[in-house]
Design a protein around this motif. Structure first.
Motif, PDB file in Angstrom:
ATOM      1  N   PHE A  32       0.411  -1.223  -0.209  1.00  0.00           N
ATOM      2  CA  PHE A  32       0.542  -0.240   0.042  1.00  0.00           C
ATOM      3  C   PHE A  32       1.270   0.999   0.234  1.00  0.00           C
ATOM      4  CE2 PHE A  32      -2.479   3.367   2.136  1.00  0.00           C
ATOM      5  CZ  PHE A  32      -3.415   3.563   1.657  1.00  0.00           C
ATOM      6  N   SER A  33       0.904   2.195  -0.406  1.00  0.00           N
ATOM      7  CA  SER A  33       1.385   3.183  -0.780  1.00  0.00           C
ATOM      8  C   SER A  33       0.305   4.761   0.065  1.00  0.00           C
ATOM      9  CB  SER A  33       1.814   3.575  -2.537  1.00  0.00           C
ATOM     10  OG  SER A  33       1.991   2.856  -3.166  1.00  0.00           O
ATOM     11  N   SER A  34       0.541   5.556  -0.003  1.00  0.00           N
ATOM     12  CA  SER A  34      -0.471   6.541   0.685  1.00  0.00           C
ATOM     13  C   SER A  34      -0.732   7.348  -0.423  1.00  0.00           C
ATOM     14  CB  SER A  34       0.487   7.717   2.244  1.00  0.00           C
ATOM     15  OG  SER A  34       0.264   6.492   2.624  1.00  0.00           O
ATOM     16  N   GLU A  35      -2.553   7.555  -0.125  1.00  0.00           N
ATOM     17  CA  GLU A  35      -2.727   8.677  -1.612  1.00  0.00           C
ATOM     18  C   GLU A  35      -2.925   9.801  -0.951  1.00  0.00           C
ATOM     19  OE1 GLU A  35      -6.168   5.927  -2.458  1.00  0.00           O
ATOM     20  OE2 GLU A  35      -5.404   4.053  -2.926  1.00  0.00           O
ATOM     21  N   ASN A  36      -2.515  10.330  -0.285  1.00  0.00           N
ATOM     22  CA  ASN A  36      -2.659  11.966   0.088  1.00  0.00           C
ATOM     23  C   ASN A  36      -4.352  12.812   0.522  1.00  0.00           C
ATOM     24  OD1 ASN A  36       0.316  12.622  -0.287  1.00  0.00           O
ATOM     25  ND2 ASN A  36       0.079  12.787  -2.365  1.00  0.00           N
ATOM     26  N   SER A  37      -4.903  11.666   0.802  1.00  0.00           N
ATOM     27  CA  SER A  37      -6.185  11.650   1.144  1.00  0.00           C
ATOM     28  C   SER A  37      -5.800  12.823   2.847  1.00  0.00           C
ATOM     29  CB  SER A  37      -6.693  10.203   2.471  1.00  0.00           C
ATOM     30  OG  SER A  37      -6.544   9.358   0.835  1.00  0.00           O
ATOM     31  N   PRO A  38      -7.295  13.763   2.495  1.00  0.00           N
ATOM     32  CA  PRO A  38      -7.334  14.311   3.401  1.00  0.00           C
ATOM     33  C   PRO A  38      -7.649  13.549   5.224  1.00  0.00           C
ATOM     34  CG  PRO A  38      -9.769  14.275   2.722  1.00  0.00           C
ATOM     35  CD  PRO A  38      -8.668  13.712   1.241  1.00  0.00           C
ATOM     36  N   ALA A  39      -6.735  14.428   6.000  1.00  0.00           N
ATOM     37  CA  ALA A  39      -6.697  13.818   7.087  1.00  0.00           C
ATOM     38  C   ALA A  39      -8.559  13.824   7.970  1.00  0.00           C
ATOM     39  CB  ALA A  39      -5.751  14.602   8.056  1.00  0.00           C
ATOM     40  N   GLU A  40      -9.156  12.807   7.913  1.00  0.00           N
ATOM     41  CA  GLU A  40     -10.478  12.006   7.665  1.00  0.00           C
ATOM     42  C   GLU A  40     -10.775  11.608   9.183  1.00  0.00           C
ATOM     43  OE1 GLU A  40     -13.172  11.404   5.284  1.00  0.00           O
ATOM     44  OE2 GLU A  40     -12.054  12.720   3.461  1.00  0.00           O
ATOM     45  N   ILE A  41      -9.529  10.740   9.909  1.00  0.00           N
ATOM     46  CA  ILE A  41      -9.459   9.775  10.556  1.00  0.00           C
ATOM     47  C   ILE A  41      -8.700  10.576  12.251  1.00  0.00           C
ATOM     48  CG2 ILE A  41      -9.446   7.175  10.947  1.00  0.00           C
ATOM     49  CD1 ILE A  41     -11.429   7.815   8.503  1.00  0.00           C
ATOM     50  N   ARG A  42     -10.073  10.456  13.020  1.00  0.00           N
ATOM     51  CA  ARG A  42      -9.105  11.157  14.182  1.00  0.00           C
ATOM     52  C   ARG A  42      -8.383   9.477  14.869  1.00  0.00           C
ATOM     53  NH1 ARG A  42     -13.769  14.862  16.673  1.00  0.00           N
ATOM     54  NH2 ARG A  42     -14.612  12.519  16.711  1.00  0.00           N
ATOM     55  N   PHE A  43      -7.450   9.420  15.546  1.00  0.00           N
ATOM     56  CA  PHE A  43      -7.176   8.692  16.035  1.00  0.00           C
ATOM     57  C   PHE A  43      -6.687   9.012  17.770  1.00  0.00           C
ATOM     58  CE2 PHE A  43      -5.686   8.382  11.815  1.00  0.00           C
ATOM     59  CZ  PHE A  43      -6.375   6.475  11.749  1.00  0.00           C
ATOM     60  N   ASP A 103      -5.328   6.945   5.015  1.00  0.00           N
ATOM     61  CA  ASP A 103      -5.656   6.351   4.041  1.00  0.00           C
ATOM     62  C   ASP A 103      -6.305   5.431   3.624  1.00  0.00           C
ATOM     63  OD1 ASP A 103      -4.494   8.760   3.174  1.00  0.00           O
ATOM     64  OD2 ASP A 103      -2.931   8.096   2.472  1.00  0.00           O
ATOM     65  N   PHE A 104      -5.666   4.011   4.121  1.00  0.00           N
ATOM     66  CA  PHE A 104      -5.723   2.586   4.406  1.00  0.00           C
ATOM     67  C   PHE A 104      -7.660   2.692   4.488  1.00  0.00           C
ATOM     68  CE2 PHE A 104      -5.620  -2.076   5.109  1.00  0.00           C
ATOM     69  CZ  PHE A 104      -4.857  -1.940   4.219  1.00  0.00           C
ATOM     70  N   ILE A 105      -7.370   3.362   5.795  1.00  0.00           N
ATOM     71  CA  ILE A 105      -9.098   3.568   6.084  1.00  0.00           C
ATOM     72  C   ILE A 105      -9.737   4.237   5.338  1.00  0.00           C
ATOM     73  CG2 ILE A 105     -10.682   3.206   8.383  1.00  0.00           C
ATOM     74  CD1 ILE A 105      -8.384   3.685   9.964  1.00  0.00           C
ATOM     75  N   LEU A 106     -10.100   4.200   4.755  1.00  0.00           N
ATOM     76  CA  LEU A 106     -11.239   6.111   3.930  1.00  0.00           C
ATOM     77  C   LEU A 106     -10.665   4.974   2.916  1.00  0.00           C
ATOM     78  CD1 LEU A 106      -9.300   9.828   4.315  1.00  0.00           C
ATOM     79  CD2 LEU A 106     -11.741   8.708   5.439  1.00  0.00           C
ATOM     80  N   LYS A 107      -9.551   3.534   2.591  1.00  0.00           N
ATOM     81  CA  LYS A 107     -10.001   3.125   1.221  1.00  0.00           C
ATOM     82  C   LYS A 107     -10.442   1.651   1.267  1.00  0.00           C
ATOM     83  CE  LYS A 107      -7.082   1.702  -3.137  1.00  0.00           C
ATOM     84  NZ  LYS A 107      -6.101   1.194  -3.678  1.00  0.00           N
ATOM     85  N   THR A 108     -10.637   1.002   2.676  1.00  0.00           N
ATOM     86  CA  THR A 108     -11.162  -0.467   2.979  1.00  0.00           C
ATOM     87  C   THR A 108     -11.997  -0.191   3.677  1.00  0.00           C
ATOM     88  OG1 THR A 108      -9.515  -0.426   4.620  1.00  0.00           O
ATOM     89  CG2 THR A 108      -8.331  -0.974   2.483  1.00  0.00           C
ATOM     90  N   GLY A 109     -12.181   1.166   4.272  1.00  0.00           N
ATOM     91  CA  GLY A 109     -13.342   0.640   5.566  1.00  0.00           C
ATOM     92  C   GLY A 109     -13.326   0.037   6.649  1.00  0.00           C
TER      93      GLY A 109
END
Length: 380
Positions: free
Chosen positions: A28-39, A146-152
């Motif tokens: 997996f490579s990062s896709e520069n998605s917006p930072a939406e997930i809070r950890f 990025d991974f969570i946004l892509k895969t759920g």
């Protein structure tokens, strides 16, 4: 001899399945998605004064918006100056938010209690756990986002590797450290391979992420909190039973590095602790894996003694060993290539001879003896 052959066939099928699963997972490579997930980053600690500065420094270098994550450290009755180190850290990094809690003990598992304590206080929707003797990478949260946004995915396992540095003052790396690295490489590719074929049964809490709501829906660690270890594995199995989406984040950008064991005795103690939870595994694949690996190593140990006593000819045992030797090498080479640890393969030959004896001893010891952990004694 027929039994030895059956065990060898089962082991060969298992290794080929895990290799297939590893290859199925795309890097997996990062896709520069917006930072939406809070950890909410949760880190239990006990007597980690030596390691905390490295961990805390790596946390300050995380490339992610400060408003999107929090750090919760849980003090599990530390007896050293761990708290002094943590309390002094915000003075050097005023924009760095750390919440420190005291562990609320309710079970036989201090680490599970610590994670529960933190989750009860966590504000954000995804939990990430790591250990106090670890070093996290700069793009850790960014890649998870990025991974969570892509895969759920509801639970994500990710790679862990030991720091592999020459001893202070120079000199050669101890042989047992090469052995430990090879063992971890095997465990890591087995973890990913099983997830790749949808048979997840193992993960590492030093680099594990899961949805907080899903954790609460499966009642967290309830049902296995009488077992001292296994905060990662048993939670994974609960998620799998509920058919939650599970993935392995195969990315060099999220490798968490952990301190290796300081001596061979420490390595044995750690592996006994890890193996002690195996009898509580519930999935058929995890039981098949555990029994097959144990029997394969045990058969080689028994076979070696029978050959020594001239009860069996050496040729069949040698063939079985070579089958294992080559299958293991293919698996470990694939893992070493991903982790960029190819040089450790120089120790593969002697490690492959020693490993059946090591593995058999650890397995038998874990079934019949107690173990110590962080200065505490736990009953099996």
């Amino acid at each position: 001899m027929f039994i030895f052959i059956i065990i060898c066939i089962c082991y060969s099928v298992l290794m080929l399945m895990l290799l297939h699963g590893w290859k199925k997972i795309q890097e997996f490579s990062s896709e520069n998605s917006p930072a939406e997930i809070r950890f909410s980053i949760i880190i239990p600690f006990r007597n980690e004064a030596e390691n905390l500065p490295i961990l805390l420094k790596s946390l300050t270098e995380i490339n992610y918006p400060n408003s999107k994550f929090e750090i919760i450290l849980v003090n599990d009755e530390s007896e050293d100056n761990s708290m002094e180190i943590i309390e002094g850290f915000p003075q050097l990094h005023s924009d760095f938010r750390i919440k420190v809690l005291d562990n609320e003990r309710t079970s036989n598992s201090p680490k599970k209690d610590a994670i529960n304590t933190a989750i009860n206080s966590a504000q954000f929707e995804y939990i990430i756990t790591t250990d106090a003797d670890c070093q996290v990478p700069e793009n850790w949260l960014k890649s998870y986002n990025d991974f969570i946004l892509k895969t759920g995915n509801k639970l994500i396992a990710a790679p862990v590797a030991p720091l592999y540095l020459p001893p202070k003052g120079g000199g050669k790396i101890p042989y047992f450290l090469n052995f430990e690295v090879l063992d971890i490489l095997c465990l890591q590719i087995s973890t990913a391979g099983a997830i790749g074929i949808s048979k997840a049964f193992m993960c590492n809490g030093a680099n594990l992420c899961y949805e907080k709501d899903a954790f609460l829906k499966v009642s967290g660690f309830a049902g296995n909190d009488n077992i001292a270890s296994g905060d990662d594995v048993f939670l994974l199995q609960k998620f799998q039973q509920e058919n939650y989406k599970i993935g392995f984040l195969k990315s060099k950008e999220v490798i968490v590095y952990t301190q290796p064991q300081q001596s061979f005795g420490d390595l044995v103690s750690q592996r006994i602790r890890w193996a002690s939870k195996a009898p509580a595994y519930k999935s058929l694949f995890s039981k098949f894996t555990g029994v097959t690996v144990l029997l394969m190593n045990l058969s080689l140990v028994i076979g070696a003694f029978l050959v020594f006593l001239q009860i069996l000819p050496y040729q069949p045992i040698l063939i079985i060993f070579l089958v294992k030797f080559n299958l293991d090498f293919i698996l470990i080479y694939s893992s070493a290539k991903f982790f960029q640890r190819e040089t450790v393969l120089r120790s593969y030959f002697w490690s492959s001879i020693f490993y059946p004896f090591f593995s058999t001893y650890v397995a038998v010891k874990s079934l019949f003896s107690d173990f110590s952990w962080k200065g505490r004694q736990f009953k099996n």
